[in-house]
Design a protein around this motif. Structure first.
Motif, short mmCIF file in Angstrom:
data_model
loop_
_atom_site.label_atom_id
_atom_site.label_comp_id
_atom_site.label_asym_id
_atom_site.label_seq_id
_atom_site.Cartn_x
_atom_site.Cartn_y
_atom_site.Cartn_z
N LYS A 72 -11.95 -26.74 19.00
CA LYS A 72 -12.41 -27.14 20.30
C LYS A 72 -14.34 -27.50 19.86
O LYS A 72 -14.46 -28.71 19.27
CB LYS A 72 -13.34 -25.35 21.70
CG LYS A 72 -12.16 -24.73 22.20
CD LYS A 72 -12.54 -23.81 22.78
CE LYS A 72 -12.47 -22.74 22.12
NZ LYS A 72 -10.85 -21.96 22.86
N LEU A 73 -14.70 -26.70 18.67
CA LEU A 73 -16.20 -27.66 19.12
C LEU A 73 -16.64 -28.29 17.27
O LEU A 73 -15.80 -27.29 15.97
CB LEU A 73 -17.96 -26.27 19.03
CG LEU A 73 -18.25 -26.24 20.23
CD1 LEU A 73 -17.97 -24.62 20.52
CD2 LEU A 73 -19.72 -26.91 20.61
N GLY A 74 -17.28 -28.55 16.62
CA GLY A 74 -17.09 -29.05 15.24
C GLY A 74 -15.94 -30.54 15.65
O GLY A 74 -15.48 -30.90 15.99
N PRO A 128 -26.85 -29.49 18.98
CA PRO A 128 -26.46 -28.13 18.15
C PRO A 128 -25.44 -28.45 16.89
O PRO A 128 -26.33 -27.98 15.54
CB PRO A 128 -26.09 -27.00 18.25
CG PRO A 128 -25.98 -27.01 19.66
CD PRO A 128 -26.35 -27.82 20.37
N GLU A 129 -24.69 -28.77 17.36
CA GLU A 129 -23.80 -29.03 15.96
C GLU A 129 -23.70 -30.29 15.85
O GLU A 129 -23.10 -31.30 14.16
CB GLU A 129 -21.71 -29.26 16.50
CG GLU A 129 -21.59 -28.01 17.17
CD GLU A 129 -21.16 -26.98 16.23
OE1 GLU A 129 -21.15 -27.08 15.41
OE2 GLU A 129 -22.19 -25.63 16.91
N VAL A 130 -24.57 -31.83 15.97
CA VAL A 130 -24.69 -32.68 15.87
C VAL A 130 -25.64 -32.60 14.70
O VAL A 130 -25.95 -32.92 13.35
CB VAL A 130 -25.55 -33.97 17.03
CG1 VAL A 130 -26.47 -34.93 15.95
CG2 VAL A 130 -24.21 -34.09 17.92
N ILE A 140 -25.91 -12.65 23.26
CA ILE A 140 -25.16 -13.83 23.23
C ILE A 140 -24.43 -13.36 24.52
O ILE A 140 -23.27 -11.95 24.09
CB ILE A 140 -24.66 -14.10 22.42
CG1 ILE A 140 -25.42 -14.82 21.10
CG2 ILE A 140 -23.16 -15.03 22.64
CD1 ILE A 140 -24.67 -15.16 19.65
N LEU A 141 -23.67 -14.33 25.48
CA LEU A 141 -22.73 -13.62 25.92
C LEU A 141 -22.10 -15.24 26.17
O LEU A 141 -22.11 -15.90 26.82
CB LEU A 141 -23.56 -13.86 27.84
CG LEU A 141 -22.59 -13.21 28.83
CD1 LEU A 141 -22.43 -12.29 29.07
CD2 LEU A 141 -23.48 -14.03 30.13
N GLU A 142 -20.63 -14.51 25.77
CA GLU A 142 -19.86 -15.16 25.63
C GLU A 142 -18.30 -15.36 26.42
O GLU A 142 -18.10 -13.36 26.17
CB GLU A 142 -19.37 -15.91 24.35
CG GLU A 142 -18.44 -16.22 23.68
CD GLU A 142 -18.45 -17.65 23.88
OE1 GLU A 142 -19.80 -18.54 24.32
OE2 GLU A 142 -18.17 -18.27 24.88
N VAL A 143 -17.84 -16.09 26.87
CA VAL A 143 -16.56 -15.63 27.61
C VAL A 143 -15.00 -15.82 26.89
O VAL A 143 -14.01 -15.29 27.82
CB VAL A 143 -16.36 -16.61 28.56
CG1 VAL A 143 -17.71 -15.71 29.90
CG2 VAL A 143 -16.68 -17.84 28.86
C1 LIG Z 1 -19.33 -26.97 25.82
S1 LIG Z 1 -19.49 -25.38 24.71
C2 LIG Z 1 -21.26 -24.84 24.27
C3 LIG Z 1 -21.27 -24.42 23.69
C4 LIG Z 1 -22.53 -24.63 22.61
N1 LIG Z 1 -23.63 -24.06 23.35
C5 LIG Z 1 -23.56 -25.43 22.00
O1 LIG Z 1 -23.86 -26.63 22.37
O2 LIG Z 1 -22.43 -25.77 21.01
C6 LIG Z 1 -19.51 -24.53 26.31
C7 LIG Z 1 -19.48 -22.83 25.89
O3 LIG Z 1 -20.45 -21.63 27.32
C8 LIG Z 1 -19.08 -20.95 27.47
N2 LIG Z 1 -19.03 -21.20 28.90
C9 LIG Z 1 -18.29 -20.98 30.04
N3 LIG Z 1 -18.60 -20.68 30.84
C10 LIG Z 1 -18.92 -19.96 30.90
C11 LIG Z 1 -19.76 -18.65 31.67
N4 LIG Z 1 -19.10 -18.73 32.88
N5 LIG Z 1 -20.71 -17.62 30.67
C12 LIG Z 1 -20.54 -17.71 29.28
N6 LIG Z 1 -20.33 -18.39 28.92
C13 LIG Z 1 -19.51 -20.15 29.39
C14 LIG Z 1 -17.81 -21.46 26.11
O4 LIG Z 1 -17.00 -20.63 26.17
C15 LIG Z 1 -18.09 -22.18 25.59
O5 LIG Z 1 -19.15 -21.01 24.49
#
Ligand SMILES: C[S@@+](CC[C@H](N)C(=O)[O-])C[C@H]1O[C@@H](n2cnc3c(N)ncnc32)[C@H](O)[C@@H]1O
Length: 394
Positions: free
Chosen positions: A55-57, A66-68, A120-123
């Motif tokens: 996915k990221l990076g 934040p990755e840039v 941190i809330l992460e799905v």
């Molecule tokens: C595009 S990524 C951005 C990640 C990070 N914030 C960044 O800027 O690098 C989207 C993020 O939101 C999370 N996500 C998507 N839907 C979500 C939800 N309903 N609640 C919590 N996290 C969610 C994804 O798993 C991922 O970590």
């Protein structure tokens, strides 16, 4: 040229496609786009965010601010410090690789404004694992402040809630206009004569479901309010999940600031008559394209954010819309150039200057990305919005 899928990606994508096909058959052969996006991104164990792709990076599909560059997170930290001066916590929703969390904690330690807790809330289970690995490397005093939640906290917090590029990942509805009538866009199996996209799915229109009053009234209100009529054949997105999402998160903020970054526009610009095909974008191995029916389950699908909808949802929850600016105006107001100037090493200085340009330039991330500040019981004059305030455009 779109890179080919690796063998394991091919297998994974077939499994996600089979699940969607099953749901489509059960629903009579057509599902709304929102349901399709939900399954492709979040089907348990299978969707893009639920399963294990990078996915990221740089080695993944897309690169976020934040990755840039850590310059971005250092600026966000300075904004947090202003609000955390009186103490409090941070809740980050959707923390990606955890890099922003790490840099914010390090910066706040330097500023003497550490939060009591960084939740941190992460799905995504695999992103949560990457976050753990990244944050484990922090000094103990910082690391011990980090906790992971599997749902929003029951007790509201005082402090800051952060979300970078989360709203654009909420599944959205798609619609089109035909002879003055609104049709919903959804997904169906391609018949043999139709152009297939390899997966055999095509976009298909359907009359609005009479029982779905929420969609009908949201689009009717939208069309009524826009300054210019939209042309026949116009297609776009509308994210009805924004309001419940904001309501859920807002309920967790007792006092303080919610800071949301995303690419998006105020409504009148979002639904501009010339933006005839909407804002949907897919990201696969650093390629951006607009076909959500390929690479199913192994590519990101996003839509720009209608920030007017976010502001309306926030006001309905009793929050104040305290700032709205481009990412560039925010970072400059915080003083991003000072971080670059502080670097005395020539090579590092050149690297930081390049990263800052990427975050700031209008043709890069500076203009398309916006930041919105929502507050509750917070009378801080937010530093990040001192140079620009686009609230009147909402
Ligand atoms: C595009 S990524 C951005 C990640 C990070 N914030 C960044 O800027 O690098 C989207 C993020 O939101 C999370 N996500 C998507 N839907 C979500 C939800 N309903 N609640 C919590 N996290 C969610 C994804 O798993 C991922 O970590």
């Amino acid at each position: 040229m779109m890179p080919a899928l690796a063998a394991e990606e091919e297998t994974h994508s077939r499994a996600v496609t089979a699940l969607i096909r099953e749901r489509m058959a059960a629903a009579g052969g057509w599902i709304p786009f929102e349901q399709y996006m939900d399954l492709a991104l979040y089907a348990p164990g299978l969707g893009y965010y639920s399963a294990g792709s990078v996915k990221l990076g740089p080695g993944g599909d897309f690169v976020t601010a934040p990755e840039v560059s850590d310059l971005f997170s250092r600026c966000v930290a300075r904004q947090c410090a202003q609000v955390l001066a009186a103490g409090g916590q941070i809740l980050e929703v959707g923390a990606g690789t955890g890099r922003m969390a790490a840099v914010i904690l390090e910066s706040l330690a330097e500023l003497g404004a550490l939060p009591a807790q960084y939740a941190i809330l992460e799905v995504s289970a695999d992103l949560a694992e990457r976050q753990r690995q990244r944050l484990e490397k922090l000094p103990r005093e910082l690391r011990e402040r980090v906790v992971w939640l599997d749902r929003l906290p029951e007790r509201p917090i005082d402090g800051v809630i952060l979300a970078n590029e989360v709203l654009d990942a909420l599944p959205c509805r798609r619609f089109t206009l035909r002879g003055g009538v609104v049709q919903e866009l959804g997904v169906a199996e391609a018949d043999q004569t139709a152009a297939t996209h390899g997966t055999g799915f095509v976009e298909r229109e359907a009359a609005l479901d009479a029982a779905d009053e929420e969609l009908a009234s949201a689009i009717a209100a939208l069309l009524h309010e826009l300054p210019s009529p939209l042309p026949d054949g116009y297609a776009s997105e509308i994210c009805l999940r924004v309001a419940p999402w904001i309501a859920g998160v807002a309920a967790c903020l007792s006092s303080g600031l919610m800071l949301m970054f995303d690419y998006g526009l105020p409504r009148a610009h979002y639904y501009h008559p010339q933006r005839t095909a909407g804002t949907l974008r897919c990201h696969f191995k650093q390629r951006v394209h607009d076909d959500p029916y390929i690479n199913i389950g192994v590519q990101d699908i996003t839509a720009w954010v209608d920030f007017t909808r976010v502001a309306e949802a926030a006001v309905a929850c009793g929050l104040d819309v305290s700032g709205f600016a481009t990412q560039a105006a925010f970072l400059l107001a915080i003083g991003i150039e000072q971080f670059v100037a502080e670097s005395t090493d020539t090579v590092e200085h050149a690297r930081l200057a390049g990263e800052a340009r990427r975050l700031l330039l209008p043709g890069e991330m500076g203009e398309a990305f916006k930041v919105m500040a929502l507050t509750r019981k917070c009378d801080v004059a937010l530093r990040g919005f001192a140079l620009q305030d686009l609230r009147r455009s909402l």
